[in-house]
Design a protein around this motif. Structure first.
Motif, PDB file in Angstrom:
ATOM      1  N   GLU A  72       5.775  15.820  -4.171  1.00  0.00           N
ATOM      2  CA  GLU A  72       6.534  16.749  -3.336  1.00  0.00           C
ATOM      3  C   GLU A  72       5.796  17.157  -2.067  1.00  0.00           C
ATOM      4  OE1 GLU A  72       7.729  20.079  -5.638  1.00  0.00           O
ATOM      5  OE2 GLU A  72       9.077  18.921  -6.944  1.00  0.00           O
ATOM      6  N   VAL A  73       4.478  16.909  -2.019  1.00  0.00           N
ATOM      7  CA  VAL A  73       3.702  17.316  -0.829  1.00  0.00           C
ATOM      8  C   VAL A  73       3.123  16.100  -0.110  1.00  0.00           C
ATOM      9  CG1 VAL A  73       3.127  19.566  -1.808  1.00  0.00           C
ATOM     10  CG2 VAL A  73       1.564  17.624  -2.170  1.00  0.00           C
ATOM     11  N   LYS A  74       3.641  14.915  -0.383  1.00  0.00           N
ATOM     12  CA  LYS A  74       3.034  13.716   0.174  1.00  0.00           C
ATOM     13  C   LYS A  74       3.114  13.651   1.694  1.00  0.00           C
ATOM     14  CE  LYS A  74       7.084  10.670  -0.383  1.00  0.00           C
ATOM     15  NZ  LYS A  74       7.573   9.438  -1.068  1.00  0.00           N
ATOM     16  N   PHE A 117       0.826  -1.201   0.000  1.00  0.00           N
ATOM     17  CA  PHE A 117       0.000   0.000   0.000  1.00  0.00           C
ATOM     18  C   PHE A 117       0.868   1.261   0.000  1.00  0.00           C
ATOM     19  CE2 PHE A 117      -3.543  -2.449   2.430  1.00  0.00           C
ATOM     20  CZ  PHE A 117      -3.829  -3.162   1.280  1.00  0.00           C
ATOM     21  N   GLY A 118       1.981   1.238   0.719  1.00  0.00           N
ATOM     22  CA  GLY A 118       2.881   2.380   0.730  1.00  0.00           C
ATOM     23  C   GLY A 118       3.480   2.634  -0.645  1.00  0.00           C
ATOM     24  N   SER A 119       3.933   1.561  -1.308  1.00  0.00           N
ATOM     25  CA  SER A 119       4.514   1.704  -2.649  1.00  0.00           C
ATOM     26  C   SER A 119       3.478   2.206  -3.646  1.00  0.00           C
ATOM     27  CB  SER A 119       5.077   0.357  -3.111  1.00  0.00           C
ATOM     28  OG  SER A 119       6.148  -0.060  -2.279  1.00  0.00           O
ATOM     29  N   SER A 120       2.261   1.634  -3.577  1.00  0.00           N
ATOM     30  CA  SER A 120       1.193   2.060  -4.475  1.00  0.00           C
ATOM     31  C   SER A 120       0.815   3.512  -4.233  1.00  0.00           C
ATOM     32  CB  SER A 120      -0.032   1.158  -4.293  1.00  0.00           C
ATOM     33  OG  SER A 120      -1.111   1.597  -5.095  1.00  0.00           O
ATOM     34  N   SER A 121       0.758   3.918  -2.968  1.00  0.00           N
ATOM     35  CA  SER A 121       0.418   5.308  -2.631  1.00  0.00           C
ATOM     36  C   SER A 121       1.451   6.272  -3.197  1.00  0.00           C
ATOM     37  CB  SER A 121       0.308   5.475  -1.119  1.00  0.00           C
ATOM     38  OG  SER A 121      -0.755   4.700  -0.595  1.00  0.00           O
ATOM     39  N   LEU A 148       0.543   9.169  -5.953  1.00  0.00           N
ATOM     40  CA  LEU A 148       0.802  10.575  -5.647  1.00  0.00           C
ATOM     41  C   LEU A 148       1.767  11.197  -6.655  1.00  0.00           C
ATOM     42  CD1 LEU A 148       1.012  10.229  -1.773  1.00  0.00           C
ATOM     43  CD2 LEU A 148      -0.706  11.542  -3.028  1.00  0.00           C
ATOM     44  N   GLU A 149       2.785  10.453  -7.063  1.00  0.00           N
ATOM     45  CA  GLU A 149       3.692  10.950  -8.108  1.00  0.00           C
ATOM     46  C   GLU A 149       2.943  11.151  -9.416  1.00  0.00           C
ATOM     47  OE1 GLU A 149       6.766  11.968  -8.142  1.00  0.00           O
ATOM     48  OE2 GLU A 149       7.314  11.482  -6.076  1.00  0.00           O
TER      49      GLU A 149
END
Length: 259
Positions: free
Chosen positions: A144-146, A129-133, A137-138
């Motif tokens: 840059e604001v994640k 989930f972290g990698s997908s998020s 976002l990219e």
């Protein structure tokens, strides 16, 4: 071409009020279809019916040939029909990244107990989930604001974050509720390109919107609702020339509705 989504005779009554009256239309795979109409026409109610936040009085919604009307909203979302909201994000106390990670949990393989005890499956879920998020976002220009708290983000970024939260559920059909509301011209231009990019990921887009200039620019087809009933359907060029649509928007300057 086989429709990915079918709305058949959809009707919703609230007591004696008929909010949606026998509305039917199809959505083709990988198209952008907009639902427009004056305030109070029934557009948002149609969205709630499609996403199963409301049960229809009559009629049905089919997704890939399967009836989804009456199913729990989270089941409909898991099947691939995901709705975003005008409120942009309900995770304003979290960072942008954590907001999207939370939205991924609709796809969790581990149970709540597994997350509590941090089982191997739960840890693998969290890593995925972290990698997908980060990727989402990219993709939406939010890399840059994640790590910013969502409530501190400007309006345009909040709207993009709302789309990111929707994409976290891995939708096949994404329902966007007024994605351009409150934006200036430059923000709207960027948001239009964002929605087109979402379509390029293979996601079918259905949107409700009042910004007619954006609607005419972005839509493959348009469905027009007035007083709960469908009064027109067609390409932007066809809708701009439709007398019933022009009549429904009487009192609105032609330029504002793209005519």
């Amino acid at each position: 071409m086989t429709s990915i989504l079918k709305v058949n005779g959809l009707t919703k009554q609230f007591g004696g009020l008929v909010a949606v009256n026998d509305v039917s239309f199809d959505v083709q795979p990988n198209e952008i279809l907009s639902v427009i109409g004056p305030n109070g026409a029934g557009k948002s109610t149609i969205f709630k019916l499609i996403s199963s936040f409301l049960r229809p009085t009559r009629g049905e919604v089919l997704f890939q040939g399967e009836r989804i009307s009456g199913l729990a909203p989270h089941i409909v979302a898991r099947k691939g029909v995901v709705r975003t909201f005008q409120e942009t994000t309900i995770f304003k106390g979290l960072t942008a990244r954590d907001s999207v990670i939370v939205a991924h949990h609709l796809r969790s393989r581990a149970s709540l107990i597994g997350y509590y005890f941090e089982t191997g499956l739960a840890r693998r879920d969290e890593e995925a989930f972290g990698s997908s998020s980060d990727e989402i976002l990219e993709f939406l220009g939010l890399g840059e604001v994640k790590n910013e708290i969502a409530s501190n983000l400007p309006h345009g970024h909040l709207r993009a974050l709302g789309i990111a939260i929707g994409l976290a559920a891995n939708p096949q059909v994404l329902l966007l509720d007024e994605p351009f509301a409150g934006m200036n011209h430059e923000e709207t231009r960027r948001a239009v390109e964002l929605v087109r990019a979402v379509r390029e990921r293979g996601v079918t887009v259905l949107l409700v919107e009042h910004d007619m200039a954006a609607v005419m620019k972005i839509s493959d087809r348009i469905v027009v609702i007035n007083f709960g009933s469908k009064i027109a359907e067609g390409t932007p060029a066809q809708i701009q020339k439709n007398d019933r649509v022009i009549e429904a928007y009487l009192g609105v300057e032609d330029q504002s509705i793209g005519l």
